[in-house]
Write an enzyme that holds these catalytic residues in place. Structure first.
Site: not given
Ligand SMILES: Cc1cc2nc3c(=O)[nH]c(=O)nc-3n(C[C@H](O)[C@H](O)[C@H](O)COP(=O)(O)OP(=O)(O)OC[C@H]3O[C@@H](n4cnc5c(N)ncnc54)[C@H](O)[C@@H]3O)c2cc1C
Length: 336
Positions: A198-200
């Site tokens: 999700g962060e990427r």
């Protein structure tokens, strides 16, 4: 932002979120680029896309009420502690230990480059509970930052992203109850790898938005600034630079949107998320660099803000996994 509901656009209504789909989170990431402050956007993304999601995904009901709901309301700031002075790309090499002692765990170690680390009320902390167990020896904890033994050592100085605080943290005999474990004991590595996707993806969306922002500002400049009696944008070489940049931005955007669609529909497309992060971060830096060039000397001046965007975007090739690690993940996904 909490009062306006912006920190919970895609979060469940039962925890104070707006109940939107994943695209609403992309909209926020894109709109944050209009602040022209990468640091602000990053601080917010740590809250909305890096710390609240693992609490909602792996936390107990009590943890969701204690941490996720106030974070969505904007009453509590969160940070994420993976990186250590001796372990960044090699997450498995972290040394922070959590040792069970009766009903408690005792945590020792240090974390560095922690975004929001100086302002946060709580940290999603990656530790090792069983160093002999390899990837099955990691455990996540939710640690209040005001506990005895949590030391905010240094506010680190950076190339860009100055609106965001970046901390070196130490944990010295920090005692937390067993209820502070986030997710399953021994499954922390897998939990954090899941969080990283999700962060990427949100990082990729932010890169595209940052690139579009600096493109738009530079387009306006190229139409107004004259040299040799004509707008600099009318030189074919400049026109082609815009064509190249627009094509790069559009390919990255399409990759982000298509991958986000798959993510939203329950797929777990690690390869494409990694490609999106790699590609978007790279083209964003290329675009920002070209925009400095098109601005000439003004591009180098703080007054125009183009150099700031370049400095902010430069992080995206390092944070959340470097270009080299992205290439390795993609290469390995082909069995190499
Ligand atoms: C401003 C900022 C904010 C950050 N915020 C956070 C945060 O909130 N929380 C957090 O936990 N972390 C955070 N980070 C840390 C970030 O995720 C790491 O910096 C990043 O993962 C790289 O790790 P490293 O800095 O230790 O570099 P290293 O791992 O030391 O890498 C150095 C170089 O070696 C290369 N390299 C390493 N391994 C390989 C390999 N196997 N193959 C090829 N090349 C390799 C890398 O690509 C890089 O070029 C932040 C970093 C910065 C700069």
């Amino acid at each position: 932002m909490g009062e306006l509901g912006f920190l919970g656009l895609d979060k469940p209504e039962e925890y104070g979120g707006q109940g939107g789909d994943y695209y609403t989170s992309l909209v926020l990431a894109e709109e944050m680029a209009n602040s022209h402050s990468g640091g602000l956007a990053m601080g917010v993304a740590v809250q909305t896309d890096m710390t609240i999601p693992p609490i909602l995904a792996f936390g107990t009901e009590e943890q969701k009420q204690q941490w996720a709901a106030p974070a969505i309301r904007g009453e509590k700031i969160l940070c994420l502690g993976i990186t250590e002075p001796d372990a960044g790309s090699d997450v498995a090499a972290i040394k922070t230990r959590a040792v069970r002692d009766g009903d408690e765990y005792v945590i020792n170690g240090s974390k560095t480059f922690i975004t929001n680390g100086h302002r946060a009320h709580g940290i999603v902390l990656v530790t090792k509970t069983d160093p002999e167990a390899g990837y099955d020896g990691f455990t996540l904890f939710l640690v209040p930052m005001d506990l005895p033994g949590v030391i905010r050592e240094k506010k680190l100085e950076k190339l860009g992203m100055h609106a965001s605080d970046t901390a070196l943290l130490a944990f010295q005999d920090v005692r937390v109850p067993a209820s502070a474990v986030l997710g399953q004991i021994g499954k922390g590595f897998y939990h954090i790898m899941c969080e990283l996707q999700g962060e990427r993806l949100i990082g990729a969306a932010a890169s595209v938005a940052g690139a579009q922002q600096v493109f738009d500002r530079t387009l306006g400049y190229a139409k107004e600034r004259t040299a040799f009696g004509r707008p600099i944008g009318s030189f074919q070489v400049t026109r082609h630079k815009f064509a190249e940049m627009a094509t790069k931005i559009e390919t990255a955007r399409q990759l982000v949107y298509t991958t986000a669609w798959r993510f939203e529909n329950g797929e777990y497309p690690v390869r494409e998320i990694t490609m999106a992060k790699l590609h978007a971060a790279r083209i964003a830096v290329e675009v920002a660099d070209e925009c400095i060039q098109i601005h000439g000397g003004n591009g180098y001046m703080k007054e125009y803000g183009i150099e700031r965007t370049w400095r902010d975007l430069r992080l995206n090739r390092i944070g959340a996994g470097t270009d080299e690690i992205m290439l390795d993940v993609i290469g390995r996904s082909y069995g190499l």
